[in-house]
Design an enzyme around this catalytic site. Structure first.
Site, PDB file in Angstrom:
ATOM      1  N   ASP A 183       0.850  -1.195   0.000  1.00 45.11           N
ATOM      2  CA  ASP A 183       0.000   0.000   0.000  1.00 45.11           C
ATOM      3  C   ASP A 183       0.885   1.243   0.000  1.00 45.11           C
ATOM      4  OD1 ASP A 183       0.652   0.770   2.641  1.00 45.11           O
ATOM      5  OD2 ASP A 183      -1.094  -0.219   3.531  1.00 45.11           O
ATOM      6  N   VAL A 185       1.971   3.396   2.048  1.00 44.25           N
ATOM      7  CA  VAL A 185       2.968   3.741   3.066  1.00 44.25           C
ATOM      8  C   VAL A 185       3.937   2.597   3.383  1.00 44.25           C
ATOM      9  CG1 VAL A 185       1.599   5.559   4.150  1.00 44.25           C
ATOM     10  CG2 VAL A 185       1.320   3.212   4.928  1.00 44.25           C
ATOM     11  N   LYS A 186       4.036   1.630   2.503  1.00 45.22           N
ATOM     12  CA  LYS A 186       4.959   0.538   2.778  1.00 45.22           C
ATOM     13  C   LYS A 186       6.321   0.791   2.105  1.00 45.22           C
ATOM     14  CE  LYS A 186       2.140  -1.803   5.355  1.00 45.22           C
ATOM     15  NZ  LYS A 186       1.055  -0.813   5.478  1.00 45.22           N
ATOM     16  N   THR A 187       7.314  -0.056   2.460  1.00 50.22           N
ATOM     17  CA  THR A 187       8.693   0.189   2.010  1.00 50.22           C
ATOM     18  C   THR A 187       8.788   0.255   0.493  1.00 50.22           C
ATOM     19  OG1 THR A 187       9.490  -0.854   4.008  1.00 50.22           O
ATOM     20  CG2 THR A 187      11.069  -0.665   2.198  1.00 50.22           C
TER      21      THR A 187
END
Ligand SMILES: Cc1ncc(COP(=O)(O)O)c(C=O)c1O
Length: 398
Positions: A183, A185-187
């Site tokens: 999503d 906000v993931k790495t």
């Protein structure tokens, strides 16, 4: 977790490939797609990244957890042991299958406490779901041993731990099935997306079919495919996969910057004797997506959390007071507030939440602050932030 921070031409090029031929769906339309199979390409790249034989892309991390459990046959009335510190998606994904989330304590790793897991096993337990929170990991050798001894599935929710390793193996590749989120906000991000990884061929085949209405994906005529079992739609689109394909190529660069920034801040905070850090099990290497530390007590943690905000130290989470990540604020689960009727079996299975307390987890989460590590900071900015954090913590301690 900063995939969205470094975003540009590479992502644009991959997305334009898809837009140019107009095939936004990952399956079919072979003649139109001009050789572009972004989802398949991303799955191959992720096999390499996560050192797993099989990867099935899906529409989100939540879908990944649900699809992983369904692929291994977890369903109505089965109990899945999971931590009380995670994101709400963990219990949502279990309940979506009519299964029962059994919440237990965490320990100083911020992951599942092996003793709490052992105590929660019943004849109905089907799986242990470990959540690798904030870029770190639980005590995986203890959990692997428990799952083996008790013949239980070990599912890893590694949505927050892309790039972390344990004994040299990528987090998410250690259990029977691993789940990832891409999503925003993931790495690494696809905008929205997720993946199930496994070395088990039949779980993979199940995940492949189940996430696309049960399609067996044999041949190149979707209408003529058969449906060996019921499925749903958890497909990723080619547009999302295209973004992820550009991002995954940059993962080593992202992790290197993340670690550098993390170490500068950790070193600065280490000079404060009252600050201790989350335990990383021997053999573990955090992804460094967050720096998680403990303060002496709840009162000081509350003070530091507020003072960080007042002093512009952003993205530091005191999860004790957070609505989404800790059992304390999950009244909608405890009160079983559902739009539609929940089965009697699940209602009954969740009754324990009326009385169960989580003292051990409170002990850690009350005192914990987890600070997001960003990639876009310059070295000067990281150093200035580290000094500000030290100054704020010291003033709250005095
Ligand atoms: C631990 C954990 N599991 C699952 C998810 C769900 O991922 P998604 O937002 O892709 O559905 C998240 C998302 O934040 C997460 O942090």
């Amino acid at each position: 977790m900063p995939g969205f921070e470094l975003f540009g031409d590479l992502e644009r090029k991959e997305v334009n490939d898809v837009l140019d031929n107009g095939v936004l769906m990952r399956y079919g339309f072979d003649g139109m797609r001009n050789g572009h199979w972004k989802s398949k390409e991303l799955e191959t790249a992720l096999q390499d990244t996560f050192q797993a034989n099989h990867v099935q892309l899906v529409s989100s991390g939540t879908a990944a957890v649900s699809v992983a459990l369904a692929s291994a046959g977890v369903g109505a009335g089965d109990e899945v042991i999971m931590p009380c510190f995670t994101f709400v998606a963990s219990f949502e994904a279990i309940m979506m299958l009519g299964a029962i989330p059994v919440l237990v304590d965490i320990d100083d790793t911020l992951g599942l406490d092996p003793e709490a897991v052992k105590a929660a096993i019943t004849p109905k337990t089907k799986a242990i779901m470990v959540v690798q929170m904030c870029g770190g990991m639980a005590n995986m050798s203890a959990l692997l041993a428990i799952s083996k001894t008790n013949n239980l599935l070990l599912v890893e929710d590694a949505c927050q731990a892309i790039g972390g390793t344990y004994n040299g193996k990528p987090l998410g590749s250690i259990g029977d099935l691993g789940c990832f989120s891409f999503d925003f906000v993931k790495t690494i991000t696809c905008g929205e997306g997720g993946a199930v990884v496994t070395n088990n061929e039949s779980y993979y085949t199940n995940a492949d079919h189940y996430s696309d209405h049960g399609h067996d994906h044999v041949g190149n005529d979707r209408g003529a495919e058969t449906h060996p079992f019921l499925g749903y739609n958890f497909r990723i689109s080619e547009l999302h996969a295209a973004v992820g394909l550009a991002q995954v190529k940059r993962l080593p660069e992202f992790i290197a910057v993340q670690k550098k920034n993390f170490n500068i801040i950790k070193e600065a905070l280490s000079e404060i004797p009252e600050v201790t850090f989350r335990t990383v099990p021997e053999g573990g290497d955090e992804s460094c997506a967050f720096l998680s530390f403990f303060l002496p007590d709840l009162e000081i943690a509350n003070k530091v959390s507020s003072a960080f905000k007042e002093n512009g130290v952003d993205a530091c989470f005191h999860y004790f007071n957070n609505n989404w990540h800790y059992i304390r604020k999950w009244d909608h689960l405890k009160d079983m507030k559902s739009l539609f009727p929940i089965s009697a079996e699940v209602k009954n299975g969740l009754k324990y939440l009326e009385t169960k307390t989580f003292e051990k987890s409170d002990h850690y989460i009350a005192r914990n602050i987890s600070c997001l590590i960003k990639l876009s900071w310059t070295e000067e900015e990281v150093k200035a932030r580290a000094s500000k954090m030290v100054e704020v913590i010291k003033s709250c301690l005095s």
